[in-house]
Scaffold this active site. Sequence first.
Site, PDB file in Angstrom:
ATOM      1  CE  LYS A   1      -3.809  -2.467   2.164  1.00 48.20           C
ATOM      2  NZ  LYS A   1      -4.646  -2.754   3.342  1.00 48.20           N
TER       3      LYS A   1
ATOM      4  CD  GLN B   1      -3.603  -4.516   6.465  1.00 48.16           C
ATOM      5  OE1 GLN B   1      -3.685  -3.447   5.851  1.00 48.16           O
ATOM      6  NE2 GLN B   1      -3.969  -5.653   5.930  1.00 48.16           N
TER       7      GLN B   1
ATOM      8  CG  ASP C   1      -9.401   0.477   5.048  1.00 51.01           C
ATOM      9  OD1 ASP C   1      -9.069  -0.036   3.970  1.00 51.01           O
ATOM     10  OD2 ASP C   1      -8.763   0.319   6.116  1.00 51.01           O
TER      11      ASP C   1
HETATM   12  N1  GUN Z   1      -6.960  -6.415   6.081  1.00 52.58           N
HETATM   13  C1  GUN Z   1      -7.256  -7.106   4.957  1.00 52.58           C
HETATM   14  N2  GUN Z   1      -7.775  -6.279   4.023  1.00 52.58           N
HETATM   15  C2  GUN Z   1      -7.812  -5.050   4.565  1.00 52.58           C
HETATM   16  C3  GUN Z   1      -8.241  -3.771   4.096  1.00 52.58           C
HETATM   17  O1  GUN Z   1      -8.712  -3.603   2.966  1.00 52.58           O
HETATM   18  N3  GUN Z   1      -8.101  -2.746   4.962  1.00 52.58           N
HETATM   19  C4  GUN Z   1      -7.607  -2.904   6.211  1.00 52.58           C
HETATM   20  N4  GUN Z   1      -7.538  -1.830   6.977  1.00 52.58           N
HETATM   21  N5  GUN Z   1      -7.208  -4.068   6.687  1.00 52.58           N
HETATM   22  C5  GUN Z   1      -7.318  -5.130   5.866  1.00 52.58           C
END
Ligand code: GUN
Length: 286
Positions: free
Chosen positions: A54, A98, A121
């Site tokens: 990311k 995350q 998100d």
């Molecule tokens: N863990 C797995 N996918 C995601 C996501 O899209 N966002 C976040 N914050 N955690 C995740």
Amino acid sequence: MPAQIIDGKAIAAAVRARTKSRVSKFVLQTGITPCLVTVLVGEDPASQIYVRNKGKGCIEAGMFSRQVDLPASVSEKELLDLVSQLNADESVHGILVQLPLPDHIDESKVIEAISPGKDVDGFHPVNAGRLLTGKPAFIPCTPLGILEMLDHEKVHLKGKHAVVVGRSNIVGKPAAILLLSRHATVTICHSRTTDLPAVVRTGDVLVAAVGKAEMIRGSWIKPGAVVVDVGMNRLPGGKLAGDVAFDEAREVAGKITPVPGGVGPMTIAMLLHNTLEAAVRRAAAK
Ligand code: GUN
């Protein structure tokens, strides 16, 4: 004739190129560089890779990225304090904590602490509610990526029957709302749906987000349907498999996303899009 494969990698690359070019115009116009802060709690190897990718994606798109690493032993209060610091920091446009978090931390509390305007998100209940009521919102990256793929493939949704298998807050529910907003007739089904194969067979568009390897068989699919497979399941040998039995489904479907290389690459692309969007909205509100 086997189904056309929807190339998620290529579509994601196009979205990233578009975002990169929008970022460079935005920076020139405003002097502001969009910035995403990712927060990683603990040392789960998969989460480490996701978060690193990311951050890399932000840099490639011309944005800033900062990663805050916290030990698994961090208290809920410390994490909430960090989120409130990031909320107040004018140089931060997007905040991504995350998931999953360690058991002693209440995930909902953390998500709800993030300022809705920085919630790239799209997990905050304010954003979920805004999506539900048709107001501008941050939309979770995976369902937003699914819609982007369908648009790229010029899939007509109006009046069509879209069947979503899975009802999570992150994928199934928002995907259903987005499809509804495009005038599809939407059915959400799940593991307890009576005669699931019969329901799936009525879908002109099928979104599979159940998290069970190859659960949806080729015989369940309506001939010519567009199949979007959100599943990312590890088979015992280590191979990655979707929620749809791909080899069977491709003999029946009109179009289908592969795993890997389908929905997966779209998620980061849409996160970058949301991060830019957060900065644009912030600048417009000033
Ligand atoms: N863990 C797995 N996918 C995601 C996501 O899209 N966002 C976040 N914050 N955690 C995740």
